[in-house]
Write a protein that holds these residues in place. Structure first.
Motif, PDB file in Angstrom:
ATOM      1  N   THR A  20       0.834  -1.205   0.000  1.00 45.36           N
ATOM      2  CA  THR A  20       0.000   0.000   0.000  1.00 45.36           C
ATOM      3  C   THR A  20       0.865   1.249   0.000  1.00 45.36           C
ATOM      4  N   GLU A  21       1.889   1.215   0.869  1.00 46.52           N
ATOM      5  CA  GLU A  21       2.789   2.353   0.953  1.00 46.52           C
ATOM      6  C   GLU A  21       3.490   2.577  -0.388  1.00 46.52           C
ATOM      7  N   ARG A  22       3.918   1.477  -0.995  1.00 40.48           N
ATOM      8  CA  ARG A  22       4.602   1.600  -2.278  1.00 40.48           C
ATOM      9  C   ARG A  22       3.650   2.120  -3.354  1.00 40.48           C
ATOM     10  N   ARG A  23       2.418   1.629  -3.301  1.00 40.30           N
ATOM     11  CA  ARG A  23       1.434   2.083  -4.289  1.00 40.30           C
ATOM     12  C   ARG A  23       1.248   3.598  -4.184  1.00 40.30           C
ATOM     13  N   ARG A  24       1.187   4.065  -2.938  1.00 38.11           N
ATOM     14  CA  ARG A  24       1.025   5.495  -2.725  1.00 38.11           C
ATOM     15  C   ARG A  24       2.191   6.263  -3.346  1.00 38.11           C
TER      16      ARG A  24
ATOM     17  N   HIS B  44     -10.910 -14.863   8.763  1.00 42.81           N
ATOM     18  CA  HIS B  44     -10.211 -14.416   9.967  1.00 42.81           C
ATOM     19  C   HIS B  44     -10.885 -13.249  10.672  1.00 42.81           C
ATOM     20  N   CYS B  45     -11.797 -12.570  10.003  1.00 43.24           N
ATOM     21  CA  CYS B  45     -12.293 -11.314  10.577  1.00 43.24           C
ATOM     22  C   CYS B  45     -13.564 -11.528  11.389  1.00 43.24           C
ATOM     23  N   ASN B  46     -13.834 -10.573  12.276  1.00 44.51           N
ATOM     24  CA  ASN B  46     -15.044 -10.679  13.094  1.00 44.51           C
ATOM     25  C   ASN B  46     -16.244 -10.046  12.388  1.00 44.51           C
ATOM     26  N   ARG B  47     -17.377 -10.041  13.064  1.00 45.84           N
ATOM     27  CA  ARG B  47     -18.615  -9.645  12.388  1.00 45.84           C
ATOM     28  C   ARG B  47     -18.751  -8.133  12.191  1.00 45.84           C
ATOM     29  N   PHE B  48     -17.848  -7.351  12.768  1.00 44.71           N
ATOM     30  CA  PHE B  48     -17.849  -5.911  12.491  1.00 44.71           C
ATOM     31  C   PHE B  48     -16.991  -5.598  11.262  1.00 44.71           C
ATOM     32  N   SER B  49     -16.317  -6.580  10.758  1.00 42.51           N
ATOM     33  CA  SER B  49     -15.265  -6.324   9.770  1.00 42.51           C
ATOM     34  C   SER B  49     -15.452  -7.091   8.474  1.00 42.51           C
ATOM     35  N   ASN B  50     -16.599  -7.699   8.314  1.00 42.31           N
ATOM     36  CA  ASN B  50     -16.817  -8.514   7.115  1.00 42.31           C
ATOM     37  C   ASN B  50     -17.588  -7.749   6.041  1.00 42.31           C
ATOM     38  N   THR B  51     -17.314  -6.453   5.927  1.00 44.30           N
ATOM     39  CA  THR B  51     -17.985  -5.627   4.915  1.00 44.30           C
ATOM     40  C   THR B  51     -17.043  -5.385   3.734  1.00 44.30           C
ATOM     41  N   PRO B  52     -17.611  -5.088   2.591  1.00 47.49           N
ATOM     42  CA  PRO B  52     -16.770  -4.774   1.426  1.00 47.49           C
ATOM     43  C   PRO B  52     -15.759  -3.671   1.711  1.00 47.49           C
ATOM     44  N   LEU B  53     -16.165  -2.666   2.461  1.00 48.47           N
ATOM     45  CA  LEU B  53     -15.255  -1.561   2.740  1.00 48.47           C
ATOM     46  C   LEU B  53     -14.050  -2.018   3.563  1.00 48.47           C
ATOM     47  N   ALA B  54     -14.323  -2.834   4.582  1.00 50.09           N
ATOM     48  CA  ALA B  54     -13.230  -3.340   5.412  1.00 50.09           C
ATOM     49  C   ALA B  54     -12.284  -4.200   4.571  1.00 50.09           C
ATOM     50  N   VAL B  55     -12.851  -5.010   3.714  1.00 52.57           N
ATOM     51  CA  VAL B  55     -12.022  -5.850   2.843  1.00 52.57           C
ATOM     52  C   VAL B  55     -11.114  -4.984   1.987  1.00 52.57           C
ATOM     53  N   SER B  56     -11.697  -3.930   1.409  1.00 56.99           N
ATOM     54  CA  SER B  56     -10.906  -3.091   0.516  1.00 56.99           C
ATOM     55  C   SER B  56      -9.832  -2.339   1.294  1.00 56.99           C
ATOM     56  N   THR B  57     -10.144  -1.945   2.530  1.00 55.38           N
ATOM     57  CA  THR B  57      -9.141  -1.282   3.360  1.00 55.38           C
ATOM     58  C   THR B  57      -7.994  -2.235   3.679  1.00 55.38           C
ATOM     59  N   GLY B  60      -6.052  -3.020   0.515  1.00 58.06           N
ATOM     60  CA  GLY B  60      -5.453  -1.847  -0.103  1.00 58.06           C
ATOM     61  C   GLY B  60      -5.850  -1.662  -1.557  1.00 58.06           C
ATOM     62  N   ILE B  61      -7.003  -2.167  -1.952  1.00 65.08           N
ATOM     63  CA  ILE B  61      -7.498  -1.880  -3.295  1.00 65.08           C
ATOM     64  C   ILE B  61      -8.855  -1.195  -3.200  1.00 65.08           C
ATOM     65  N   THR B  62      -9.242  -0.510  -4.261  1.00 63.45           N
ATOM     66  CA  THR B  62     -10.408   0.362  -4.170  1.00 63.45           C
ATOM     67  C   THR B  62     -11.692  -0.436  -4.040  1.00 63.45           C
ATOM     68  N   LYS B  63     -12.699   0.220  -3.485  1.00 66.62           N
ATOM     69  CA  LYS B  63     -13.944  -0.487  -3.204  1.00 66.62           C
ATOM     70  C   LYS B  63     -14.673  -0.877  -4.476  1.00 66.62           C
ATOM     71  N   GLY B  64     -14.468  -0.101  -5.542  1.00 68.56           N
ATOM     72  CA  GLY B  64     -15.071  -0.481  -6.819  1.00 68.56           C
ATOM     73  C   GLY B  64     -14.551  -1.822  -7.304  1.00 68.56           C
ATOM     74  N   SER B  69     -14.994  -8.109  -7.436  1.00 64.92           N
ATOM     75  CA  SER B  69     -14.473  -9.394  -6.974  1.00 64.92           C
ATOM     76  C   SER B  69     -15.516 -10.137  -6.146  1.00 64.92           C
ATOM     77  N   ILE B  70     -16.225  -9.369  -5.316  1.00 69.54           N
ATOM     78  CA  ILE B  70     -17.241  -9.969  -4.457  1.00 69.54           C
ATOM     79  C   ILE B  70     -18.371 -10.555  -5.293  1.00 69.54           C
ATOM     80  N   LYS B  71     -18.729  -9.819  -6.319  1.00 68.09           N
ATOM     81  CA  LYS B  71     -19.786 -10.309  -7.195  1.00 68.09           C
ATOM     82  C   LYS B  71     -19.386 -11.646  -7.808  1.00 68.09           C
TER      83      LYS B  71
END
Lengths: 195, 195
Positions: A20-24, B44-57, B60-64, B69-71
């Motif tokens: 991520t850092e490198r991508r930035r 590996h993640c808990n139930r607060f973290s299984n959202t598309p946004l958390a995955v993308s964070t 390190g790739i964009t949510k679009g 990928s999820i689809k």
DNA sequence: TCTATTAGTTTCGTTTCGATACTATATGAC
DNA sequence: GTCATATAGTATCGAAACGAAACTAATAGA
């Protein structure tokens, strides 16, 4: 969850953050993350390891893809090619002044800062453990270790204190010992210790 | 070369090997490396973290991109979606039986074997150091730590020994403590230690 | 000399990616 | 309540990165 799996999770996550850092950083140079990774590799490797094949092995992408990336980096004036004198199939890559300037700002300042906050002995110990992990992975999987000549079993020193590589029989300057090598194999027979 | 930079090199290299290993495994399932990474994360993640946004964070790739990928993973029957009951914008992802089967074979056997060859105290210590590194990176860079609830400052325990998250106020079962969370923040106030 | 091997390139089609614009829901000010 | 703003996720599009496979050129070995 057991300890080994926890360590893998951490390694995985930190690896992602490095990307991520490198991508930035790559965005500011109008390069892709992989291209910056290539420059970083070339800044760290020795003269036996600056070939397209070594790059593709290190980064884990096919040589066809690497070939394209190298063509692009060359066209941007960041690296230059040179044919090996002894084996004319082989090409050696090196950073131009312009390419070198880009890698000089890496690793990122904030990573350096974060590392400075850690205890020095802890760092040394963790480094040692990861080194061992890499050795074991080499044994299990045949992965290349890509570590410094300093810790390579091929490293030899004569009584005058001059170094050479037992595999290629090439002489090595002291500063060469800190470069990573595609031919690296764990274990240091008669040679210097790290540090 | 100084110690910190050496550690970064090792982390970088091991991160690349993890990717290479994942790429190898993903090929056998006719998935891309990223798709397998998503499945691993969800395992590996808990139930607060299984959202598309958390995955993308995390990745390190964009949510679009993640959305696509999820689809694909859903169409292959490896994950399923569920709308959050309280906030209907939010989607929760979970592994299907089929998706879970894939992640169960990871990390790869040869990695496990390599880790077993190392000293247990060394592993523990290295894990601890990397954890600290992640903490520092969080402070310096604002990177999310994505670590286990166990080591999170939001974790609370009442006198009956029941756990809950101080941020979401949701109850946490003992097995939840070992899952990684997008809201994780270093430091464990009144709660259990790792191990 | 012939065969096999290795380093690197080229080509091609697929996939992935980021950027951008979009929808739907939630939040907060008034 | 209403309106503006923010947030989670989706859709679309064009650029690029990628792997696979076929290819060239040089080397090594029989």
């Amino acid at each position: 969850m057991d300890e080994p799996e926890l360590l893998i999770d951490l390694l995985e996550h930190i690896g992602l953050l490095l990307r991520t850092e490198r991508r930035r950083q790559s965005a500011t140079h109008r390069l892709s993350e992989v291209h910056l990774a290539i420059l970083d590799y070339l800044a760290h490797c020795n003269r036996f390891s600056n070939t397209p094949l070594a790059v593709s092995t290190y980064l884990g992408i096919t040589k066809g893809t690497i070939s394209q990336s190298i063509k692009l980096l060359e066209s941007k004036g960041l690296i230059k090619k040179e044919t090996d004198k002894d084996d004319r199939r082989v090409i050696h890559l090196s950073l131009t002044r312009k390419g070198s300037a880009i890698t000089r700002s890496r690793p990122a300042a904030n990573w350096r800062k974060a590392l400075q906050r850690l205890d020095n002995d802890d760092l040394r110990h963790a480094t040692q453990v990861l080194r061992q992990l890499l050795d074991q992975l080499q044994k299990e999987n045949g992965y290349k270790t890509f570590m410094q000549c300093r810790s390579c079993r091929h490293l030899l020193a004569n009584e005058a204190g001059a170094y050479r590589c037992g595999l290629t029989q090439q002489p090595l300057k002291p500063r060469d010992l800190g470069k990573i090598c595609v031919e690296h194999e764990p274990g240091s027979p008669g040679a210097a210790e790290s540090g």
